[in-house]
Scaffold this motif. Structure first.
Motif, mmCIF file in Angstrom:
data_model
loop_
_atom_site.group_PDB
_atom_site.id
_atom_site.type_symbol
_atom_site.label_atom_id
_atom_site.label_comp_id
_atom_site.label_asym_id
_atom_site.label_seq_id
_atom_site.Cartn_x
_atom_site.Cartn_y
_atom_site.Cartn_z
ATOM 1 N N GLU A 15 0.821 -1.219 0.000
ATOM 2 C CA GLU A 15 0.000 0.000 0.000
ATOM 3 C C GLU A 15 0.853 1.266 0.000
ATOM 4 O OE1 GLU A 15 -3.156 -0.183 -0.387
ATOM 5 O OE2 GLU A 15 -3.496 -2.287 0.074
ATOM 6 N N GLY A 16 2.166 1.132 -0.047
ATOM 7 C CA GLY A 16 3.054 2.303 -0.056
ATOM 8 C C GLY A 16 3.044 3.062 1.261
ATOM 9 N N SER A 45 -9.344 -0.603 1.937
ATOM 10 C CA SER A 45 -10.346 -0.555 0.869
ATOM 11 C C SER A 45 -11.196 0.713 1.004
ATOM 12 C CB SER A 45 -11.228 -1.799 0.896
ATOM 13 O OG SER A 45 -11.981 -1.824 2.086
ATOM 14 N N TYR A 46 -11.374 1.180 2.254
ATOM 15 C CA TYR A 46 -12.136 2.414 2.458
ATOM 16 C C TYR A 46 -11.370 3.596 1.833
ATOM 17 C CZ TYR A 46 -14.673 6.129 4.888
ATOM 18 O OH TYR A 46 -15.421 7.252 5.164
ATOM 19 N N LEU A 47 -10.053 3.619 2.067
ATOM 20 C CA LEU A 47 -9.256 4.708 1.494
ATOM 21 C C LEU A 47 -9.270 4.649 -0.038
ATOM 22 C CD1 LEU A 47 -6.202 4.646 3.938
ATOM 23 C CD2 LEU A 47 -8.193 6.130 4.019
ATOM 24 N N LYS A 48 -9.246 3.446 -0.573
ATOM 25 C CA LYS A 48 -9.292 3.280 -2.051
ATOM 26 C C LYS A 48 -10.576 3.887 -2.589
ATOM 27 C CE LYS A 48 -5.721 1.050 -3.463
ATOM 28 N NZ LYS A 48 -5.247 -0.002 -2.521
ATOM 29 N N ARG A 49 -11.663 3.669 -1.837
ATOM 30 C CA ARG A 49 -12.946 4.232 -2.300
ATOM 31 C C ARG A 49 -12.821 5.751 -2.450
ATOM 32 N NH1 ARG A 49 -16.811 1.829 2.016
ATOM 33 N NH2 ARG A 49 -18.279 3.455 1.427
ATOM 34 N N GLY A 50 -12.003 6.351 -1.584
ATOM 35 C CA GLY A 50 -11.776 7.796 -1.684
ATOM 36 C C GLY A 50 -11.114 8.190 -2.990
ATOM 37 N N ARG A 318 -35.504 1.082 3.808
ATOM 38 C CA ARG A 318 -34.660 1.345 2.634
ATOM 39 C C ARG A 318 -33.193 1.510 3.054
ATOM 40 N NH1 ARG A 318 -32.449 0.765 -0.857
ATOM 41 N NH2 ARG A 318 -32.573 1.355 -3.047
ATOM 42 N N MET A 319 -32.989 2.103 4.223
ATOM 43 C CA MET A 319 -31.618 2.245 4.732
ATOM 44 C C MET A 319 -31.010 0.873 5.000
ATOM 45 S SD MET A 319 -30.662 5.351 4.788
ATOM 46 C CE MET A 319 -29.097 4.873 5.461
ATOM 47 N N GLU A 320 -31.841 -0.035 5.493
ATOM 48 C CA GLU A 320 -31.317 -1.368 5.813
ATOM 49 C C GLU A 320 -30.911 -2.125 4.549
ATOM 50 O OE1 GLU A 320 -33.605 -1.993 10.078
ATOM 51 O OE2 GLU A 320 -34.550 -2.769 8.271
ATOM 52 N N ARG A 321 -31.461 -1.694 3.424
ATOM 53 C CA ARG A 321 -31.081 -2.334 2.150
ATOM 54 C C ARG A 321 -29.992 -1.532 1.420
ATOM 55 N NH1 ARG A 321 -34.903 -2.283 -1.637
ATOM 56 N NH2 ARG A 321 -36.579 -1.207 -0.550
ATOM 57 N N THR A 322 -29.387 -0.591 2.113
ATOM 58 C CA THR A 322 -28.350 0.236 1.490
ATOM 59 C C THR A 322 -27.046 0.048 2.260
ATOM 60 O OG1 THR A 322 -30.055 1.863 0.973
ATOM 61 C CG2 THR A 322 -27.788 2.624 0.786
ATOM 62 N N PRO A 323 -26.246 -0.959 1.896
ATOM 63 C CA PRO A 323 -25.019 -1.191 2.663
ATOM 64 C C PRO A 323 -24.111 0.033 2.611
ATOM 65 C CG PRO A 323 -25.370 -2.894 0.987
ATOM 66 C CD PRO A 323 -26.409 -1.846 0.759
ATOM 67 N N GLU A 324 -23.459 0.284 3.737
ATOM 68 C CA GLU A 324 -22.548 1.433 3.835
ATOM 69 C C GLU A 324 -21.496 1.386 2.728
ATOM 70 O OE1 GLU A 324 -18.941 2.392 4.458
ATOM 71 O OE2 GLU A 324 -19.082 1.241 6.304
ATOM 72 N N GLY A 325 -21.085 0.134 2.369
ATOM 73 C CA GLY A 325 -20.045 -0.029 1.357
ATOM 74 C C GLY A 325 -20.443 0.479 -0.023
ATOM 75 N N GLU A 326 -21.748 0.748 -0.232
ATOM 76 C CA GLU A 326 -22.199 1.267 -1.534
ATOM 77 C C GLU A 326 -21.981 2.764 -1.658
ATOM 78 O OE1 GLU A 326 -26.274 0.589 -2.468
ATOM 79 O OE2 GLU A 326 -26.006 -1.583 -2.606
ATOM 80 N N LEU A 327 -21.752 3.415 -0.525
ATOM 81 C CA LEU A 327 -21.646 4.884 -0.577
ATOM 82 C C LEU A 327 -20.279 5.325 -1.085
ATOM 83 C CD1 LEU A 327 -23.255 6.295 2.681
ATOM 84 C CD2 LEU A 327 -24.140 6.323 0.370
ATOM 85 N N PRO A 328 -20.242 6.375 -1.893
ATOM 86 C CA PRO A 328 -18.934 6.892 -2.295
ATOM 87 C C PRO A 328 -18.208 7.513 -1.099
ATOM 88 C CG PRO A 328 -20.699 8.292 -3.133
ATOM 89 C CD PRO A 328 -21.357 7.114 -2.480
ATOM 90 N N VAL A 329 -16.896 7.559 -1.174
ATOM 91 C CA VAL A 329 -16.116 8.211 -0.123
ATOM 92 C C VAL A 329 -15.481 9.469 -0.733
ATOM 93 C CG1 VAL A 329 -14.087 7.982 1.372
ATOM 94 C CG2 VAL A 329 -15.678 6.051 1.101
ATOM 95 N N HIS A 330 -15.698 10.589 -0.085
ATOM 96 C CA HIS A 330 -15.145 11.861 -0.574
ATOM 97 C C HIS A 330 -13.805 12.124 0.102
ATOM 98 C CE1 HIS A 330 -19.053 13.515 -2.220
ATOM 99 N NE2 HIS A 330 -19.451 12.458 -1.526
ATOM 100 N N ARG A 331 -12.850 12.600 -0.679
ATOM 101 C CA ARG A 331 -11.601 13.047 -0.061
ATOM 102 C C ARG A 331 -11.716 14.552 0.133
ATOM 103 N NH1 ARG A 331 -6.604 10.569 -3.307
ATOM 104 N NH2 ARG A 331 -7.482 11.892 -4.923
ATOM 105 N N VAL A 332 -11.671 14.979 1.385
ATOM 106 C CA VAL A 332 -11.904 16.399 1.669
ATOM 107 C C VAL A 332 -10.596 17.028 2.157
ATOM 108 C CG1 VAL A 332 -13.417 18.004 2.902
ATOM 109 C CG2 VAL A 332 -14.192 15.665 2.452
ATOM 110 N N ARG A 333 -10.200 18.104 1.518
ATOM 111 C CA ARG A 333 -8.927 18.766 1.889
ATOM 112 C C ARG A 333 -9.096 19.458 3.235
ATOM 113 N NH1 ARG A 333 -5.906 19.707 -2.998
ATOM 114 N NH2 ARG A 333 -4.745 21.364 -1.966
#
Ligand code: UTP
Length: 406
Positions: A15-16, A45-50, A318-333
């Motif tokens: 991962e450097g 994997s969470y950071l990769k999503r970013g 509907r939230m229960e059918r929306t896994p957290e892993g589906e959400l995009p991850v934003h990189r915020v400065r």
């Protein structure tokens, strides 16, 4: 241990991230254990999503129908009755988002504790609890209130609310829970340390409100089984109506999976997320994303004039059918304090990224959304900065104009 260490080392190398262990030999045995277990817990994997979340995002945006303030006025009695009925039957819980770090405000405590009064104490929490009490009074029933806190602010929030006797709300219905954290990196994606044996971490964004609530275990007992809707609100808008019966009623009657309070944008470049449809789905485009898209002429925003104020209703099922892993991850400065050569550095300029999921992205995961218009002068006074736009000063002006004695 040797085997674990070798696995960990290969992982860091892949991962450097081997810069993290340069000082390993200077650590004592126990310090080493602590540090290595912190490193073993990193979710790369969470950071990769970013890095990848927005790479292939498609934009085909178009206007979405708005449930206008005039429509709501015309149906006020019916909407209020439906909303109060849902509250009374235990279907609605409020979620106050208090997990942010409030860096722009520069206040050393959780933002809800900030006192906006001039001649008398008016802590931000008080505005929300006044609304919650009012809805409970009209419904004739208390309803659950979840307060999402950060790890650093949790004890302070609990002590503060208890010391203010929950501003008159029945404390048996108020629960706090701590939101998850994510590691922070420099601009090259290299993880930062916050001490000899710890990584620089920050709250993982307000989009994690549901996964953190589930993780907290609060929903696992039968006590909250009847809750079907969550009214998720930003803590820093002091004018908005939290647990607003009309909004609840309108969303439930519409049959949508979520509701979003929206205002007409003051100008095209106002820094709020734009509500629209993207490829036919309800969606919110964040203002910084929009800036880029407009520069690249990648979208046309004709006829799209409304933005969100971070006051949503989400259907639990509907939230229960929306896994957290589906959400995009934003990189915020952000400016991220970090540990280097035996001391903590507090940078004056932004020096890296935090990795956040946003509640706005949940809207696109829902099949339908009711954008419910509220009037800016009545419901939008965000406190982001001390002075200038969206500040303590502007919020005080708006509160005075709305009849509050400060
Ligand atoms: P902001 O995005 O304005 O962030 O949060 P912030 O942390 O309050 O302020 P800055 O950007 O550091 O100055 C909007 C809402 O989302 C909550 C905040 O507490 C606020 O109510 N939030 C934000 C969380 O609950 N968790 C987070 O990780 C981030």
């Amino acid at each position: 241990m040797i085997c674990n260490w070798q696995t960990l080392y290969s992982r860091l190398e892949r991962e450097g991230q081997t810069h993290l262990i340069r000082h390993l030999e200077t650590l004592s045995g126990t310090e080493k254990e602590t540090f290595l277990s912190a490193l073993a817990g990193i979710d790369f994997s969470y950071l990769k999503r970013g890095e990848t979340s927005f790479q292939n995002r498609v934009y085909e945006i178009s206007p979405i129908d708005i449930f206008t303030a005039e429509k709501a006025d015309a149906r006020r009695t019916e909407l209020d009755a439906a909303g109060l009925d849902a509250v009374r039957s235990g279907k609605v819980a409020a979620v106050l988002l208090c997990g942010g770090q409030g860096t722009r405000l520069g206040f050393d405590h959780p933002k809800g504790m900030y006192d906006i009064g001039l001649t008398r104490p008016l802590p931000i929490f008080g505005f929300h609890f006044a609304c919650l009490c009012e809805t409970a009074r009209r419904a004739g029933a208390w309803f659950p209130v979840f307060v999402m806190t950060s790890r650093a602010g949790d004890a302070q929030v609990r002590e503060f609310l208890a010391s203010r006797r929950y501003f008159g709300y029945d404390s048996r219905y108020v629960r706090t829970y701590v939101q998850d954290m994510a590691p922070a990196t420099d601009f090259d994606g290299r993880l930062l340390l916050s001490g000899k044996t710890s990584l620089a971490m920050s709250p993982n964004g307000n989009g994690g409100w549901f996964s953190s609530l589930v993780l907290s275990g609060l929903l696992s007992g039968a006590q909250y089984d009847g809750v079907e809707w969550f009214n998720v609100v930003s803590i820093d808008n002091v004018l908005q109506k939290t647990a607003d019966p009309s909004f609840i009623g309108a969303t439930l009657l519409s049959g949508a999976d979520c509701g979003a309070k929206v205002i007409r944008k003051a100008s095209p470049d106002e820094r709020i997320g734009l509500i629209c449809r993207n490829e036919g789905h309800p969606a919110v485009i964040e203002y910084y994303e929009l800036d880029r898209l407009l520069k690249e002429s990648a979208v046309c925003t004709d006829g799209i004039e409304y933005g969100v104020i971070l006051n949503y209703l989400f259907r639990r099922e509907r939230m229960e059918r929306t896994p957290e892993g589906e959400l995009p991850v934003h990189r915020v400065r952000k400016k991220i304090p970090y540990y280097c050569d035996g001391r903590t550095v507090f940078p004056e300029q932004e020096n890296g990224y935090k990795y956040e999921m946003l509640a706005t992205d949940l809207v696109e995961r829902m099949d339908s959304c009711l954008p419910y218009e509220v009037r800016r002068a009545e419901e939008f006074a965000p406190v982001k900065n001390r002075h200038g736009v969206d500040s303590v000063d502007s919020a005080r002006e708006m509160l005075s104009a709305a009849g509050y004695v400060l």
